[in-house]
Scaffold this active site. Structure first.
Site, PDB file in Angstrom:
ATOM      1  N   LYS A  38       0.812  -1.219   0.000  1.00 46.60           N
ATOM      2  CA  LYS A  38       0.000   0.000   0.000  1.00 46.60           C
ATOM      3  C   LYS A  38       0.847   1.272   0.000  1.00 46.60           C
ATOM      4  O   LYS A  38       0.385   2.334  -0.386  1.00 46.60           O
ATOM      5  CB  LYS A  38      -0.978  -0.016   1.176  1.00 46.60           C
TER       6      LYS A  38
HETATM    7  C1  LIG Z   1      -4.364  -4.470   0.914  1.00 42.42           C
HETATM    8  C2  LIG Z   1      -3.592  -5.734   0.789  1.00 42.42           C
HETATM    9  C3  LIG Z   1      -3.925  -6.725  -0.157  1.00 42.42           C
HETATM   10  C4  LIG Z   1      -5.151  -6.627  -1.058  1.00 42.42           C
HETATM   11  O1  LIG Z   1      -5.028  -5.659  -2.063  1.00 42.42           O
HETATM   12  P1  LIG Z   1      -6.324  -5.110  -2.820  1.00 42.42           P
HETATM   13  O2  LIG Z   1      -5.860  -3.999  -3.665  1.00 42.42           O
HETATM   14  O3  LIG Z   1      -7.271  -4.670  -1.732  1.00 42.42           O
HETATM   15  O4  LIG Z   1      -6.883  -6.243  -3.614  1.00 42.42           O
HETATM   16  C5  LIG Z   1      -3.131  -7.860  -0.229  1.00 42.42           C
HETATM   17  N1  LIG Z   1      -2.069  -8.031   0.590  1.00 42.42           N
HETATM   18  C6  LIG Z   1      -1.720  -7.104   1.508  1.00 42.42           C
HETATM   19  C7  LIG Z   1      -0.553  -7.366   2.387  1.00 42.42           C
HETATM   20  C8  LIG Z   1      -2.451  -5.921   1.636  1.00 42.42           C
HETATM   21  O5  LIG Z   1      -2.100  -5.014   2.557  1.00 42.42           O
END
Ligand SMILES: *Cc1c(COP(=O)(O)O)cnc(C)c1O
Length: 552
Positions: A113
């Site tokens: 993120k």
């Molecule tokens: C947010 C997140 C995801 C999922 O990603 P999306 O864009 O919501 O599909 C997968 N793995 C981790 C570690 C995350 O923080």
């Protein structure tokens, strides 16, 4: 380039308005008026570009230069990715002849993120500074008050994206004692004056409800200009398209270096993406639609499998109506993004990959718009009328999901979805097995549980893949962030030592550092409002001086 809501289609917004608004007032998500196509010769022009170079190229196709000039954009992007620890920003590593891993966790909070939230923070700041510069002397300055609830990953990435930004305060609510110790420490050890951690006595659900009430309170919302950082923000999707391009070039380079006999033109590249809210994989869909020659995009879910079920049946439904008995004992509070969790019978299942524990995937609505558009029988040539018709279809589908908990799309739409995507569901048991499998492989690799969901789905598909298919699995978190699951998988491996092999320098001593946290003694909106009232306006005058924190 302008943007419109998936449920409206009438109003067109600038990029700046789109980013500052987040969710459209009609409940829809903003998408670009058209998908730009890659320029002639992009493949040779861009092949040695860095992450920053590619960001500038790709982002400028979606942002009018009148809003952000190329020069300004480059400065924003450079600033955003300076905080990453790896020179490639998102490096590509080879696991075996057919499998590569795209590591997205080299940012400040060790999860993917960061890629989007580092840029989003700088975009917010850029827009606010510019708005305030245009104001007459004595006129009130514009500020943004970002409020969010978190069960872990989003909160820390948002705090690191917005810390120390001018004209922005950030308030992140977490359920006291219910987030992992590392995640709690990542959030609460940030001491910048504009960052406020609220430890709410209650559940994640309570925190989410409080945030929703704040946004719904028009007077409060207007007064403080509330801003959201969840994954429905268009800038987050856009920032993430870049690593699909970078990894594509890196993969070609690695193949050319190691298998000179292999033709690069008939490579079929499958991208496998651990998926929750559908933001990460949606970025790959945009890259593909822009003209990046990638094969199938693979949705890898944990047992919260609404998307895997959609690709099987064409029904988008919160609760699996085909299951003979819904396991109510597994139902827990919904995690980030599971906005309608409370009404559902089954609820969100708690898994070893908690950042993917969702009931509905908010960004899926964006894909639905493209499917509705392409799958519609309309004969109109007028692009505005076409757009309006697709919005009407999506609006109808989303209303059905809200009222009935499910919607079934026409066969033609499902076929279109299957043209670009595959979907696989992975259990906790398979997740643990996969962590062990890659630990024992040569070269040995320790995957975090989210990444392991992707690796497991990839392994299952590889059995039937033609020899020319290569797989790129997106790694969404550093394994040390999810130490419990990794340790559970590898506890009987004599060669494994968590502290020695995995623990990053940055995590050492983190738990003992000074905390910046305000205790909220009950899950009540008014208590949270009081905290925001007290701190939001003071942030800039107090900048630099530590504000004493207290309980309310
Ligand atoms: C947010 C997140 C995801 C999922 O990603 P999306 O864009 O919501 O599909 C997968 N793995 C981790 C570690 C995350 O923080």
């Amino acid at each position: 380039m302008k943007y419109f809501s998936t449920r409206g289609g009438h109003d067109l917004l600038s990029f700046e308005e789109t980013v500052l608004t987040g969710l459209a007032p009609d409940g829809g998500l903003y998408i670009p008026e058209s998908i730009p196509q890659l320029p002639e010769g992009w493949q040779s022009l861009w092949k040695n570009y860095t992450f920053v170079d590619l960001s500038v190229e790709v982002l400028s196709m979606y942002i009018s230069p009148k809003e952000i000039s190329r020069q300004e954009l480059r400065a924003l992007v450079e600033k955003s990715y300076k905080t990453f620890r790896h020179p490639d920003i998102t490096p590509l590593k080879k696991l075996n002849d057919k499998t590569f891993i795209l590591e997205l966790f080299h940012g400040p909070t060790f999860a993917f993120k960061d890629v989007a939230l580092q840029l989003l923070g700088n975009l917010f700041e850029f827009f606010l500074i510019r708005r305030n510069m245009r104001k007459a002397e004595g006129e009130k300055q514009e500020r943004l008050t970002v409020v969010g609830a978190t069960s872990g990953d989003t909160g820390s990435a948002a705090i690191y994206g917005l810390r120390n930004k001018s004209n922005i305060s950030i308030f992140i609510l977490h359920p006291k004692g219910r987030v992992s110790p590392i995640q709690e420490a990542q959030m609460t050890t940030v001491t910048d004056a504009n960052v406020h951690n609220l430890a709410v006595k209650g559940t994640f659900d309570d925190c989410q409800d409080i945030v929703k009430s704040l946004f719904a309170d028009q007077e409060f919302n207007r007064k403080h200009r509330l801003g959201a950082v969840n994954s429905i923000n268009w800038a987050r999707i856009l920032a993430q398209t870049v690593y699909y391009f970078l990894s594509y070039f890196h993969l070609r380079r690695q193949i050319a270096a190691t298998s000179p006999d292999q033709s690069l033109d008939d490579l079929d590249i499958q991208y496998v993406v651990p998926t929750g809210n559908f933001g990460d994989i949606l970025a790959g869909y945009y890259a593909k639609r822009m003209g990046l020659p990638i094969g199938k995009l693979v949705v890898a879910t944990n047992s919260n499998d609404i998307l895997a079920r959609f690709w099987k049946s064409g029904a988008y439904e919160k609760v699996d109506s085909t299951a003979s008995n819904v396991d109510a004992t597994q139902a827990t509070a919904p995690a980030e993004g599971a906005s309608d969790g409370k009404q559902a019978v089954g609820g969100v299942k708690e898994t070893l990959s908690p950042a993917m524990d969702i009931l509905v995937s908010s960004n899926f609505e964006r894909l639905l718009w493209y499917l509705a558009d392409e799958g519609s029988e309309t004969s109109t040539e007028d692009p505005r009328e076409r757009r309006r018709q697709a919005c009407e279809i999506v609006d109808g589908w989303m209303k059905k999901v809200k009222s009935d908990g499910r919607v079934e799309v026409p066969t033609k739409v499902l076929e279109l979805a299957r043209r670009d995507f595959l979907a696989e569901r992975v259990s906790d048991e398979e997740t643990l097995e996969t962590i062990r499998y890659y630990f024992k492989s040569e070269p040995s690799y320790v995957a975090d549980p989210h990444t392991a969901v992707g690796l497991s789905a990839a392994q299952r598909l590889a059995v039937n893949n033609p020899p020319s298919t290569l797989q790129v699995v997106l790694s969404t978190a550093h394994p040390a962030k999810f130490a419990e699951a990794v340790t559970q998988a590898l506890q009987n491996e004599p060669n494994f030592n968590f502290e020695r092999d995995l623990l990053p320098e940055e995590f050492r001593g983190l738990l003992d550092r000074k905390r910046n946290v305000i205790d909220v003694e009950a899950a009540e909106v008014d208590l949270v409002k009081r905290v925001i009232e007290q701190y939001a306006e003071n942030d800039d005058t107090e900048r630099g001086g530590a504000i004493p924190r207290r309980s309310v």
